[in-house]
Design a protein around this motif. Structure first.
Motif, PDB file in Angstrom:
ATOM      1  N   VAL A  20       3.673  14.146   1.264  1.00  0.00           N
ATOM      2  CA  VAL A  20       2.720  13.178   0.905  1.00  0.00           C
ATOM      3  C   VAL A  20       3.260  12.125   0.309  1.00  0.00           C
ATOM      4  O   VAL A  20       4.263  11.926  -0.574  1.00  0.00           O
ATOM      5  CB  VAL A  20       1.624  13.505  -0.192  1.00  0.00           C
ATOM      6  CG1 VAL A  20       0.650  12.474  -0.682  1.00  0.00           C
ATOM      7  CG2 VAL A  20       0.914  14.668   0.235  1.00  0.00           C
ATOM      8  N   GLU A  21       3.302  10.834   1.002  1.00  0.00           N
ATOM      9  CA  GLU A  21       3.953   9.451   0.496  1.00  0.00           C
ATOM     10  C   GLU A  21       3.454   9.154  -0.677  1.00  0.00           C
ATOM     11  O   GLU A  21       2.145   9.056  -1.040  1.00  0.00           O
ATOM     12  CB  GLU A  21       3.754   8.396   1.670  1.00  0.00           C
ATOM     13  CG  GLU A  21       4.366   7.134   1.157  1.00  0.00           C
ATOM     14  CD  GLU A  21       4.132   5.972   2.523  1.00  0.00           C
ATOM     15  OE1 GLU A  21       4.678   4.779   2.000  1.00  0.00           O
ATOM     16  OE2 GLU A  21       3.336   6.030   3.179  1.00  0.00           O
ATOM     17  N   HIS A  22       4.103   8.802  -1.492  1.00  0.00           N
ATOM     18  CA  HIS A  22       3.873   8.425  -2.883  1.00  0.00           C
ATOM     19  C   HIS A  22       4.904   7.492  -3.687  1.00  0.00           C
ATOM     20  O   HIS A  22       5.871   7.425  -2.923  1.00  0.00           O
ATOM     21  CB  HIS A  22       3.603   9.636  -3.920  1.00  0.00           C
ATOM     22  CG  HIS A  22       4.783  10.376  -4.222  1.00  0.00           C
ATOM     23  ND1 HIS A  22       5.231  11.383  -3.207  1.00  0.00           N
ATOM     24  CD2 HIS A  22       5.365  10.857  -5.336  1.00  0.00           C
ATOM     25  CE1 HIS A  22       6.224  11.998  -3.806  1.00  0.00           C
ATOM     26  NE2 HIS A  22       6.415  11.732  -5.188  1.00  0.00           N
ATOM     27  N   ILE A  23       4.836   6.958  -4.778  1.00  0.00           N
ATOM     28  CA  ILE A  23       5.846   6.289  -5.741  1.00  0.00           C
ATOM     29  C   ILE A  23       5.450   6.687  -7.022  1.00  0.00           C
ATOM     30  O   ILE A  23       4.582   6.825  -7.436  1.00  0.00           O
ATOM     31  CB  ILE A  23       5.713   4.848  -5.309  1.00  0.00           C
ATOM     32  CG1 ILE A  23       6.948   4.296  -6.191  1.00  0.00           C
ATOM     33  CG2 ILE A  23       4.314   4.379  -6.162  1.00  0.00           C
ATOM     34  CD1 ILE A  23       7.113   2.693  -5.612  1.00  0.00           C
ATOM     35  N   VAL A  24       6.552   6.772  -7.820  1.00  0.00           N
ATOM     36  CA  VAL A  24       6.724   7.254  -9.276  1.00  0.00           C
ATOM     37  C   VAL A  24       6.924   5.613 -10.083  1.00  0.00           C
ATOM     38  O   VAL A  24       8.245   5.320  -9.831  1.00  0.00           O
ATOM     39  CB  VAL A  24       7.365   8.391  -9.825  1.00  0.00           C
ATOM     40  CG1 VAL A  24       7.273   8.617 -11.157  1.00  0.00           C
ATOM     41  CG2 VAL A  24       7.005   9.768  -8.939  1.00  0.00           C
ATOM     42  N   VAL A  25       6.100   5.328 -10.743  1.00  0.00           N
ATOM     43  CA  VAL A  25       6.346   4.011 -11.532  1.00  0.00           C
ATOM     44  C   VAL A  25       6.756   4.250 -12.957  1.00  0.00           C
ATOM     45  O   VAL A  25       5.899   4.872 -13.709  1.00  0.00           O
ATOM     46  CB  VAL A  25       5.435   3.093 -11.531  1.00  0.00           C
ATOM     47  CG1 VAL A  25       5.801   1.885 -12.350  1.00  0.00           C
ATOM     48  CG2 VAL A  25       4.844   2.674 -10.015  1.00  0.00           C
ATOM     49  N   GLU A  26       8.066   4.287 -13.625  1.00  0.00           N
ATOM     50  CA  GLU A  26       8.503   4.488 -14.855  1.00  0.00           C
ATOM     51  C   GLU A  26       8.967   3.060 -15.638  1.00  0.00           C
ATOM     52  O   GLU A  26       9.819   2.381 -14.923  1.00  0.00           O
ATOM     53  CB  GLU A  26       9.668   5.412 -14.912  1.00  0.00           C
ATOM     54  CG  GLU A  26      10.373   5.560 -16.091  1.00  0.00           C
ATOM     55  CD  GLU A  26       9.474   5.968 -17.244  1.00  0.00           C
ATOM     56  OE1 GLU A  26       9.711   5.552 -18.439  1.00  0.00           O
ATOM     57  OE2 GLU A  26       8.515   7.008 -16.898  1.00  0.00           O
ATOM     58  N   CYS A  50      -3.637   1.654  -3.570  1.00  0.00           N
ATOM     59  CA  CYS A  50      -3.658   3.277  -3.251  1.00  0.00           C
ATOM     60  C   CYS A  50      -4.948   3.858  -3.266  1.00  0.00           C
ATOM     61  O   CYS A  50      -5.828   3.247  -3.938  1.00  0.00           O
ATOM     62  CB  CYS A  50      -2.450   3.783  -4.180  1.00  0.00           C
ATOM     63  SG  CYS A  50      -3.193   3.852  -6.092  1.00  0.00           S
ATOM     64  N   ASP A  51      -4.819   4.915  -2.883  1.00  0.00           N
ATOM     65  CA  ASP A  51      -6.086   5.820  -2.769  1.00  0.00           C
ATOM     66  C   ASP A  51      -6.180   6.758  -4.058  1.00  0.00           C
ATOM     67  O   ASP A  51      -7.089   6.789  -4.487  1.00  0.00           O
ATOM     68  CB  ASP A  51      -6.216   6.747  -1.488  1.00  0.00           C
ATOM     69  CG  ASP A  51      -6.009   5.853  -0.387  1.00  0.00           C
ATOM     70  OD1 ASP A  51      -6.802   4.798  -0.112  1.00  0.00           O
ATOM     71  OD2 ASP A  51      -5.214   6.116   0.671  1.00  0.00           O
ATOM     72  N   TYR A 106       0.971  -1.093  -0.063  1.00  0.00           N
ATOM     73  CA  TYR A 106       0.108  -0.108   0.047  1.00  0.00           C
ATOM     74  C   TYR A 106       0.732   1.188  -0.171  1.00  0.00           C
ATOM     75  O   TYR A 106       1.779   1.390   0.655  1.00  0.00           O
ATOM     76  CB  TYR A 106      -0.882  -0.078   1.139  1.00  0.00           C
ATOM     77  CG  TYR A 106      -1.546   1.449   1.520  1.00  0.00           C
ATOM     78  CD1 TYR A 106      -2.693   1.860   0.614  1.00  0.00           C
ATOM     79  CD2 TYR A 106      -1.015   2.385   2.387  1.00  0.00           C
ATOM     80  CE1 TYR A 106      -3.277   2.884   0.818  1.00  0.00           C
ATOM     81  CE2 TYR A 106      -1.830   3.670   2.605  1.00  0.00           C
ATOM     82  CZ  TYR A 106      -2.932   3.865   1.665  1.00  0.00           C
ATOM     83  OH  TYR A 106      -3.394   5.249   1.895  1.00  0.00           O
ATOM     84  N   VAL A 107       0.590   2.421  -0.958  1.00  0.00           N
ATOM     85  CA  VAL A 107       1.266   3.585  -0.680  1.00  0.00           C
ATOM     86  C   VAL A 107      -0.209   4.283  -1.012  1.00  0.00           C
ATOM     87  O   VAL A 107      -0.986   4.142  -1.878  1.00  0.00           O
ATOM     88  CB  VAL A 107       2.153   3.568  -1.933  1.00  0.00           C
ATOM     89  CG1 VAL A 107       1.753   3.407  -3.145  1.00  0.00           C
ATOM     90  CG2 VAL A 107       2.689   4.973  -1.746  1.00  0.00           C
ATOM     91  N   PRO A 108      -0.105   5.598  -0.536  1.00  0.00           N
ATOM     92  CA  PRO A 108      -1.404   6.477  -0.725  1.00  0.00           C
ATOM     93  C   PRO A 108      -1.566   7.055  -2.199  1.00  0.00           C
ATOM     94  O   PRO A 108      -2.622   7.000  -2.577  1.00  0.00           O
ATOM     95  CB  PRO A 108      -0.968   7.539   0.102  1.00  0.00           C
ATOM     96  CG  PRO A 108      -0.188   7.221   1.371  1.00  0.00           C
ATOM     97  CD  PRO A 108       0.796   6.056   0.733  1.00  0.00           C
ATOM     98  N   VAL A 109      -0.363   7.226  -2.756  1.00  0.00           N
ATOM     99  CA  VAL A 109      -0.405   7.850  -4.188  1.00  0.00           C
ATOM    100  C   VAL A 109       0.581   7.067  -5.052  1.00  0.00           C
ATOM    101  O   VAL A 109       1.888   7.138  -4.587  1.00  0.00           O
ATOM    102  CB  VAL A 109      -0.133   9.214  -4.198  1.00  0.00           C
ATOM    103  CG1 VAL A 109      -0.414  10.145  -5.824  1.00  0.00           C
ATOM    104  CG2 VAL A 109      -0.931  10.040  -3.179  1.00  0.00           C
TER     105      VAL A 109
END
Length: 426
Positions: A31-37, A130-131, A7-10
């Motif tokens: 804000v906790e998030h992850i960028v997927v490339e 995620c949300d 889980y990650v919020p964004v």
């Protein structure tokens, strides 16, 4: 929530300049998030631009979060390699939570109302939940080639514009470039300047003067507010937004792209390519009308600038109008590739959207997102980096910062926080 999921919020899908700009703002808001490339950050600039590529917008248009262009030539036009270097400088100013070489193969609603993403990488499949999701994969990622391309003589080399890098990669002989938008017109010029025998199928793209009355036309248009006008208020409405961008170039300090002058110098022009079989191609008799329309737009933009100058009382050089330097004797409707010694074709007829991996009712009949400033009616599903997402500047360096900040604000507020506005209020 799916078993064995993370889980990650964004989650931001896409690590180009638009997705990373949203990450910049979210990072500063905590804000906790992850960028997927799927590849590496902003790889398209180094991997999908030809060697002599230059920006068509002035360097001062280049503004990313916390990083406006600060080089020595704000009114110039960065080359491909200079853009790559500038972007590398920006990426060195922050540390986005980035996952590279990872592809999102599926996005769907989760059982709890959030989203579930299926990821594929060298380490195997993975599930994120995620949300909030921000889709930053670009407006039109799939290159278009016509259905009859496979029916043409296999001896003729065919490449899409994103695969073209320089004249030397193509076999000796003539080259047919199909499409006269920004890429097609500039690639045709690149080949023409290299001394290649160029044939160009001209489409409906308009054109614009590079410089007019002492300044770059795009600087005039910016002063006139054209890049800041919301899409719904833009003159011409939806029809104007659907048109191909005006062709012009920043090469060698910037100049007009005048297809008529190219023709006077030996380039062969045709109308819209309709179909083809083996070595025989058929064109619509649209060349004369296409050239006339492009010139009419050119002169119309100059006239708009004239009115702005007069209205604002600006001291500027006198006005002028473009007059054709060449006229076609006829509108050619046929071409035999073998007879003309054409050994390669460059398809520059654009791209199409591909959101088949997103399972959500957020798209129109053409597969394009239905959104307002990047926000869809599917709660938590957002887009960034789309052409005309908010203004004419959207999808360009000029509009990315503003669009990304709006999406980051929206995401943060949806998560129940206001820290982004407080942290980056300017």
């Amino acid at each position: 929530m799916t078993t064995d999921s993370t889980y990650v919020p964004v989650v931001i899908v896409g690590g180009g300049q638009a997705g990373l700009s949203v990450s910049w703002y979210l990072g500063r808001a905590g804000v906790e998030h992850i960028v997927v490339e799927s590849d590496t950050p902003v790889h398209a600039w180094s991997d999908k631009r030809w060697d002599n590529f230059t920006l068509v917008t002035p360097n001062w248009h280049c503004r990313l979060p916390g990083y406006p262009y600060a080089g020595p030539d704000p009114d110039g036009f960065m080359t491909r390699d200079e853009v790559v270097e500038w972007l590398a400088g920006w990426l060195a100013t922050f540390e986005p939570p980035l996952r590279t070489h990872t592809t999102v193969t599926r996005l769907r609603r989760g059982d709890d109302g959030g989203f579930e993403l299926t990821l594929e990488s060298a380490s195997g499949p993975e599930t994120l939940v995620c949300d909030q999701v921000v889709i930053a994969t670009g407006g039109y990622p799939l290159p278009v080639v016509p259905p009859y391309a496979g029916s043409l003589d296999p001896a003729v080399v065919q490449v899409h514009s994103e695969e073209y890098f320089n004249p030397e990669q193509l076999p000796e002989g003539g080259v047919l470039v199909v499409g006269s938008g920004q890429s097609g017109a500039q690639i045709a010029e690149d080949l023409h300047l290299a001394g290649r025998r160029v044939h160009l199928a001209v489409g409906s793209a308009p054109r614009v003067a590079r410089f007019y009355r002492g300044r770059d036309c795009m600087t005039w248009l910016s002063d006139m507010g054209l890049y800041d006008t919301p899409a719904r208020q833009y003159p011409g409405g939806k029809a104007a937004q659907e048109k191909t961008n005006h062709y012009v170039t920043g090469r060698d300090g910037g100049r007009d792209v005048d297809l008529r002058r190219f023709a006077a110098e030996g380039m062969r022009l045709y109308g819209t390519l309709v179909d083809g079989t083996d070595t025989r191609l058929r064109f619509a008799a649209t060349l004369t009308a296409a050239l006339d329309r492009a010139d009419a737009v050119y002169n119309s933009i100059c006239a708009d600038i004239d009115r702005h100058i007069e209205r604002e009382g600006i001291d500027a050089p006198p006005p002028s109008r473009y007059e054709p330097v060449w006229e076609p004797e006829t509108d050619p409707t046929a071409l035999d590739l073998a007879a003309e010694g054409i050994t390669s074709i460059v398809w520059a007829i654009g791209y199409r959207p591909d959101y088949r991996w997103i399972e959500a009712s957020a798209f129109d009949g053409g597969g394009r997102p239905m959104q307002t400033r990047g926000v869809t009616e599917v709660a938590g599903l957002n887009f960034v980096g789309l052409p005309w997402m908010h203004t004419w500047g959207s999808g360009r360096f000029l509009g990315i910062d503003r669009d990304a900040r709006h999406i980051a604000d929206t995401v943060t507020e949806s998560l129940g926080g206001s820290q982004l506005r407080l942290a980056v209020n300017r």
